[in-house]
Design a protein around this motif. Structure first.
Motif, PDB file in Angstrom:
ATOM      1  N   MET A  81      -4.981  -8.002   0.605  1.00  0.00           N
ATOM      2  CA  MET A  81      -5.565  -8.101   1.933  1.00  0.00           C
ATOM      3  C   MET A  81      -4.401  -7.854   2.886  1.00  0.00           C
ATOM      4  N   VAL A  82      -4.628  -7.091   3.950  1.00  0.00           N
ATOM      5  CA  VAL A  82      -3.579  -6.803   4.912  1.00  0.00           C
ATOM      6  C   VAL A  82      -4.073  -7.208   6.287  1.00  0.00           C
ATOM      7  N   CYS A  83      -3.277  -8.026   6.975  1.00  0.00           N
ATOM      8  CA  CYS A  83      -3.645  -8.464   8.321  1.00  0.00           C
ATOM      9  C   CYS A  83      -3.314  -7.364   9.318  1.00  0.00           C
ATOM     10  N   ARG A  84      -4.287  -7.007  10.137  1.00  0.00           N
ATOM     11  CA  ARG A  84      -4.083  -5.959  11.154  1.00  0.00           C
ATOM     12  C   ARG A  84      -3.170  -6.418  12.282  1.00  0.00           C
ATOM     13  N   LYS A  85      -3.020  -7.719  12.465  1.00  0.00           N
ATOM     14  CA  LYS A  85      -2.178  -8.235  13.550  1.00  0.00           C
ATOM     15  C   LYS A  85      -0.714  -8.346  13.130  1.00  0.00           C
ATOM     16  N   CYS A  86      -0.441  -9.024  12.011  1.00  0.00           N
ATOM     17  CA  CYS A  86       0.949  -9.288  11.600  1.00  0.00           C
ATOM     18  C   CYS A  86       1.419  -8.380  10.458  1.00  0.00           C
ATOM     19  N   ASN A  87       0.526  -7.559   9.926  1.00  0.00           N
ATOM     20  CA  ASN A  87       0.833  -6.635   8.819  1.00  0.00           C
ATOM     21  C   ASN A  87       1.279  -7.322   7.535  1.00  0.00           C
ATOM     22  N   GLN A  88       0.996  -8.593   7.404  1.00  0.00           N
ATOM     23  CA  GLN A  88       1.362  -9.307   6.181  1.00  0.00           C
ATOM     24  C   GLN A  88       0.379  -8.963   5.076  1.00  0.00           C
ATOM     25  N   PHE A  89       0.905  -8.816   3.857  1.00  0.00           N
ATOM     26  CA  PHE A  89       0.080  -8.585   2.679  1.00  0.00           C
ATOM     27  C   PHE A  89      -0.237  -9.931   2.036  1.00  0.00           C
ATOM     28  N   PHE A  90      -1.458 -10.086   1.557  1.00  0.00           N
ATOM     29  CA  PHE A  90      -1.867 -11.282   0.823  1.00  0.00           C
ATOM     30  C   PHE A  90      -2.462 -10.815  -0.501  1.00  0.00           C
ATOM     31  N   ASP A  91      -2.091 -11.481  -1.582  1.00  0.00           N
ATOM     32  CA  ASP A  91      -2.618 -11.113  -2.891  1.00  0.00           C
ATOM     33  C   ASP A  91      -4.011 -11.692  -3.088  1.00  0.00           C
ATOM     34  N   ILE A  92      -4.884 -10.897  -3.682  1.00  0.00           N
ATOM     35  CA  ILE A  92      -6.200 -11.359  -4.113  1.00  0.00           C
ATOM     36  C   ILE A  92      -6.162 -11.329  -5.633  1.00  0.00           C
ATOM     37  N   MET A  93      -6.112 -12.488  -6.233  1.00  0.00           N
ATOM     38  CA  MET A  93      -6.080 -12.562  -7.699  1.00  0.00           C
ATOM     39  C   MET A  93      -7.521 -12.592  -8.196  1.00  0.00           C
ATOM     40  N   HIS A  94      -8.025 -11.423  -8.482  1.00  0.00           N
ATOM     41  CA  HIS A  94      -9.408 -11.252  -8.897  1.00  0.00           C
ATOM     42  C   HIS A  94      -9.421 -10.173  -9.976  1.00  0.00           C
ATOM     43  N   PRO A  95     -10.216 -10.328 -11.016  1.00  0.00           N
ATOM     44  CA  PRO A  95     -10.255  -9.294 -12.060  1.00  0.00           C
ATOM     45  C   PRO A  95     -10.608  -7.933 -11.467  1.00  0.00           C
ATOM     46  N   LEU A  96      -9.825  -6.936 -11.836  1.00  0.00           N
ATOM     47  CA  LEU A  96     -10.035  -5.600 -11.302  1.00  0.00           C
ATOM     48  C   LEU A  96     -10.813  -4.725 -12.266  1.00  0.00           C
ATOM     49  N   PRO A  97     -11.733  -3.947 -11.747  1.00  0.00           N
ATOM     50  CA  PRO A  97     -12.347  -2.928 -12.607  1.00  0.00           C
ATOM     51  C   PRO A  97     -11.307  -1.827 -12.827  1.00  0.00           C
ATOM     52  N   ASP A  98     -11.410  -1.106 -13.891  1.00  0.00           N
ATOM     53  CA  ASP A  98     -10.459  -0.036 -14.181  1.00  0.00           C
ATOM     54  C   ASP A  98     -10.903   1.224 -13.446  1.00  0.00           C
ATOM     55  N   LEU A  99     -10.696   1.224 -12.137  1.00  0.00           N
ATOM     56  CA  LEU A  99     -11.136   2.333 -11.300  1.00  0.00           C
ATOM     57  C   LEU A  99     -10.428   3.635 -11.649  1.00  0.00           C
ATOM     58  N   LEU A 100      -9.150   3.546 -11.957  1.00  0.00           N
ATOM     59  CA  LEU A 100      -8.389   4.756 -12.233  1.00  0.00           C
ATOM     60  C   LEU A 100      -8.922   5.482 -13.456  1.00  0.00           C
ATOM     61  N   SER A 101      -9.264   4.749 -14.507  1.00  0.00           N
ATOM     62  CA  SER A 101      -9.819   5.390 -15.708  1.00  0.00           C
ATOM     63  C   SER A 101     -11.160   6.048 -15.417  1.00  0.00           C
ATOM     64  N   GLU A 102     -11.985   5.369 -14.612  1.00  0.00           N
ATOM     65  CA  GLU A 102     -13.292   5.935 -14.265  1.00  0.00           C
ATOM     66  C   GLU A 102     -13.141   7.240 -13.482  1.00  0.00           C
ATOM     67  N   VAL A 103     -12.234   7.241 -12.505  1.00  0.00           N
ATOM     68  CA  VAL A 103     -12.041   8.438 -11.685  1.00  0.00           C
ATOM     69  C   VAL A 103     -11.403   9.549 -12.514  1.00  0.00           C
TER      70      VAL A 103
END
Length: 141
Positions: A81-103
């Protein structure tokens, strides 16, 4: 793959990036923090060390147009997640689909190397600051 040499400088740079929890530092910030442990280190050495640690797979670079390259040591699959005001990155620890393999399967002639997914919005700290500013703003007639 292991580190070539575990020098004092390399170890200090890696420890500083790893200690930056919920913060994805750029080279200037890493340099400032590493100098507290290794006062003789140069900015050039920090840049070269960050490059080497990235090549060896210990760090992941985060690039955004118009901004300094940032680094993170969290190698577990996650989103940002990236804040539009302070540009800080925040991690979202959530299982990811394998988008790269699908594409890659759908477009086999394209040489894909990476996929980056970011969510954009306003972080809780900036939202509170924004609300306080709105509350303290004199009314307009």
């Amino acid at each position: 793959m292991g580190m070539k040499r575990l020098t004092k400088q390399r170890k200090a740079v890696l420890e500083v990036v790893r200690s930056a929890k919920n913060h994805h530092p750029d080279a200037a910030w890493v340099y400032t923090e590493v100098r507290k442990k290794v006062p003789s280190i140069s900015l050039g050495t920090v840049y070269r060390t960050l490059d080497t640690l990235t090549e060896e797979g210990y760090l992941v670079p985060l690039s955004r147009p118009g901004e300094a390259l940032r680094y993170e040591a969290n190698l577990d699959g996650h989103l940002h997640m990236v804040c539009r005001k302070c540009n800080q990155f925040f991690d979202i620890m959530h299982p990811l689909p394998d988008l790269l393999s699908e594409v890659k399967a759908r477009y086999p002639t394209f040489a894909f190397e990476d996929v980056q997914v970011e969510y954009h919005g306003i972080c809780p700290t900036c939202r509170v600051e924004q609300e306080l500013l709105l509350q303290n703003k004199p009314g307009q007639l």
